[in-house]
Design an enzyme around this catalytic site. Structure first.
Site, PDB file in Angstrom:
ATOM      1  N   TYR A 168       0.822  -1.212   0.000  1.00 45.62           N
ATOM      2  CA  TYR A 168       0.000   0.000   0.000  1.00 45.62           C
ATOM      3  C   TYR A 168       0.856   1.263   0.000  1.00 45.62           C
ATOM      4  O   TYR A 168       0.601   2.181   0.761  1.00 45.62           O
ATOM      5  CB  TYR A 168      -0.940   0.005   1.220  1.00 45.62           C
ATOM      6  CG  TYR A 168      -2.051  -1.022   1.108  1.00 45.62           C
ATOM      7  CD1 TYR A 168      -3.060  -0.860   0.162  1.00 45.62           C
ATOM      8  CD2 TYR A 168      -2.083  -2.142   1.924  1.00 45.62           C
ATOM      9  CE1 TYR A 168      -4.080  -1.780   0.040  1.00 45.62           C
ATOM     10  CE2 TYR A 168      -3.100  -3.084   1.811  1.00 45.62           C
ATOM     11  CZ  TYR A 168      -4.096  -2.897   0.865  1.00 45.62           C
ATOM     12  OH  TYR A 168      -5.111  -3.803   0.738  1.00 45.62           O
ATOM     13  N   TYR A 218     -13.751  -5.018   5.610  1.00 43.47           N
ATOM     14  CA  TYR A 218     -12.450  -5.386   5.044  1.00 43.47           C
ATOM     15  C   TYR A 218     -12.187  -6.859   5.357  1.00 43.47           C
ATOM     16  O   TYR A 218     -12.260  -7.271   6.515  1.00 43.47           O
ATOM     17  CB  TYR A 218     -11.302  -4.535   5.620  1.00 43.47           C
ATOM     18  CG  TYR A 218      -9.956  -5.008   5.121  1.00 43.47           C
ATOM     19  CD1 TYR A 218      -9.500  -4.637   3.857  1.00 43.47           C
ATOM     20  CD2 TYR A 218      -9.184  -5.873   5.879  1.00 43.47           C
ATOM     21  CE1 TYR A 218      -8.293  -5.119   3.375  1.00 43.47           C
ATOM     22  CE2 TYR A 218      -7.971  -6.364   5.397  1.00 43.47           C
ATOM     23  CZ  TYR A 218      -7.540  -5.983   4.147  1.00 43.47           C
ATOM     24  OH  TYR A 218      -6.348  -6.466   3.664  1.00 43.47           O
ATOM     25  N   ASP A 224     -15.823 -13.090  10.449  1.00 38.51           N
ATOM     26  CA  ASP A 224     -14.395 -12.841  10.238  1.00 38.51           C
ATOM     27  C   ASP A 224     -13.859 -12.177  11.507  1.00 38.51           C
ATOM     28  O   ASP A 224     -13.995 -10.973  11.702  1.00 38.51           O
ATOM     29  CB  ASP A 224     -14.213 -11.948   9.005  1.00 38.51           C
ATOM     30  CG  ASP A 224     -12.748 -11.586   8.757  1.00 38.51           C
ATOM     31  OD1 ASP A 224     -11.909 -11.867   9.629  1.00 38.51           O
ATOM     32  OD2 ASP A 224     -12.462 -11.004   7.691  1.00 38.51           O
ATOM     33  N   LYS A 243      -4.161 -13.171  12.555  1.00 39.27           N
ATOM     34  CA  LYS A 243      -3.551 -12.038  13.263  1.00 39.27           C
ATOM     35  C   LYS A 243      -3.007 -12.375  14.657  1.00 39.27           C
ATOM     36  O   LYS A 243      -1.894 -12.859  14.753  1.00 39.27           O
ATOM     37  CB  LYS A 243      -4.544 -10.853  13.306  1.00 39.27           C
ATOM     38  CG  LYS A 243      -4.840 -10.275  11.913  1.00 39.27           C
ATOM     39  CD  LYS A 243      -4.452  -8.828  11.781  1.00 39.27           C
ATOM     40  CE  LYS A 243      -4.393  -8.348  10.351  1.00 39.27           C
ATOM     41  NZ  LYS A 243      -5.690  -8.078   9.731  1.00 39.27           N
TER      42      LYS A 243
END
Ligand SMILES: *Cc1c(COP(=O)(O)O)cnc(C)c1O
Length: 415
Positions: free
Chosen positions: A10, A137, A231, A260
């Site tokens: 990004y 997201y 999620d 994560k």
């Protein structure tokens, strides 16, 4: 000088400033090449829940590397992956009992979507579309991109290359919920699943919704016999104050995605956990009814050892108390920003502090990053969001340093 050999995420490589070189880490600190200790305000994209170099995790990784680093899971199992699967099953509610491992969050989302599609195929139904929410997201790979926010998300330029999904706002009122339900029933025969980030939508804008609304959405899905995919890649493992965000509603989704914080920010690992009726739809005399997926490094033994050590810490550390303390401190110290004309909203849940600004700061991002560095803090804003997701054992004086810097730099910012 920018090293154009290393392509950064990004990042507009033409205009970016030289990235910070980090050579070591400890607890909540990142240590630069020049020897500066920076407080990591965002916990390496909220993975590092117990800080860096935690001895329990380090030891587990070292010892596993010496014993069995990796073996493929095709026809083979090993103790670390078995232990981890059973632990996740025990931690998740009800019959979320069947664990498939992968390496990254995006991959976990892809697998969850694949399971949902194949679940219907195995019953003779073709259902290929997913319902997903604005500001959501779910990752950077293609199917994951297709369920991210289509307009404000980071992937809108790819719209023509992506499968068409059914995007809708998260209902936030009784009327909106009714409309959501009517709209879902209209499409229900084409819907393979509904995917949501429970309680907090992470990288899509850090928007939050209530446990009550999450419960309502789950109820609607159950009434219409639609699969719900939670999620929890951002929210899982204590971040919102409970072990999983779904515990606060409480709901039992059909499939849960985890990654994560699973390895405490050390190694890539993800898990997809399915309820028993979902898993059973894959049991058959037909070999092709098996789940057609198998990443090379799935269930990597070193990563599983790290995760088992992290889950040990969830047993022994006072994480719930610590997250509660962080929440209280964030609420108190960020509250004054609500009065600033530059600020749209301040939101806090668990160890997540969010300041949503009135304006996008894309063009001031470098300015903000510089100011935070001067304050001894690593914090990378996105869109119109300045946020902190520190590790749970951060010293309160360091958290104070973070929130004071946030307040100060927003104050000094010339819009
Ligand atoms: C980070 C994230 C992902 C993607 O995970 P990667 O490991 O970056 O592929 C998916 N969903 C949510 C909610 C996330 O926060």
């Amino acid at each position: 000088m920018i090293d154009h050999t290393l392509w950064l995420p990004y990042t507009q490589m033409q205009t970016t400033s030289t990235p910070i070189e980090i050579v070591a880490s400890e607890q909540e600190y990142l240590i630069t090449k020049q020897g500066t200790k920076l407080i990591d305000a965002i916990g390496s994209w909220w993975t590092s829940c117990y800080g860096y170099n935690h001895p329990t995790i380090v030891k587990a990784i070292q010892s596993q590397a010496e014993t069995l680093p990796h073996v493929m899971l095709g026809g083979i199992v090993h103790p670390q992956v078995q232990r981890l699967a059973h632990r996740l099953k025990a931690l998740l509610p009800a019959d979320l009992n069947h664990v498939f491992f992968a390496n990254t969050g995006s991959e976990a989302v892809e697998i969850a979507m694949k399971i949902a599609i194949q679940y219907w195929l195995n019953q003779g139904q073709t259902r290929t579309q997913f319902v997903c929410f604005e500001q959501g997201y779910h990752g950077d790979t293609f199917y994951a991109m297709s369920v991210c926010d289509p307009v404000e998300g980071m992937h809108h330029i790819f719209q023509d290359a992506l499968p068409k999904q059914l995007h809708t706002p998260i209902p936030r009122s009784k009327e909106a919920l009714e409309a959501f339900k009517a709209w879902l029933s209209l499409h229900k025969n084409q819907i393979a699943g509904v995917i949501i980030e429970p309680l907090v939508q992470g990288a899509g804008g850090m928007k939050m919704h209530t446990p009550q609304m999450l419960k309502e959405i789950d109820t609607v899905c159950k009434e219409l016999n639609l699969l719900l995919i939670a999620d929890e890649i951002f929210t899982g493992f204590g971040r919102t104050g409970s072990l999983f965000a779904i515990n606060q509603a409480p709901i039992v989704p059909d499939i849960v995605c985890l990654s994560k914080a699973l390895t405490g920010g050390t190694l890539p690992l993800a898990a997809v956990v399915a309820r028993t009726p979902i898993y059973e739809a894959f049991l058959s005399d037909n070999p092709e009814a098996a789940l057609m997926h198998g990443p090379t490094y799935m269930g990597n033994a070193i990563a599983c050892a790290a995760a088992n050590a992290v889950l040990e810490l969830f047993n022994t550390e006072a994480w719930q108390e610590n997250v509660q303390k962080i929440q209280t401190q964030l609420q108190k110290s960020l509250a004054p920003l609500s009065n600033s004309a530059k600020v749209k909203e301040v939101r806090v849940l668990g160890a997540i502090g969010v300041v949503e600004l009135q304006q996008n700061i894309a063009h001031n991002k470098a300015w903000f990053v510089e100011r935070f560095l001067e304050s001894g803090i690593w914090l990378r804003p996105f869109g119109n969001i300045i946020y902190t997701t520190p590790c749970f054992n951060i010293k309160s004086t360091n958290l104070q340093q973070i929130t004071e810097a946030i307040c100060q730099h927003i104050h000094d910012w010339k819009t």
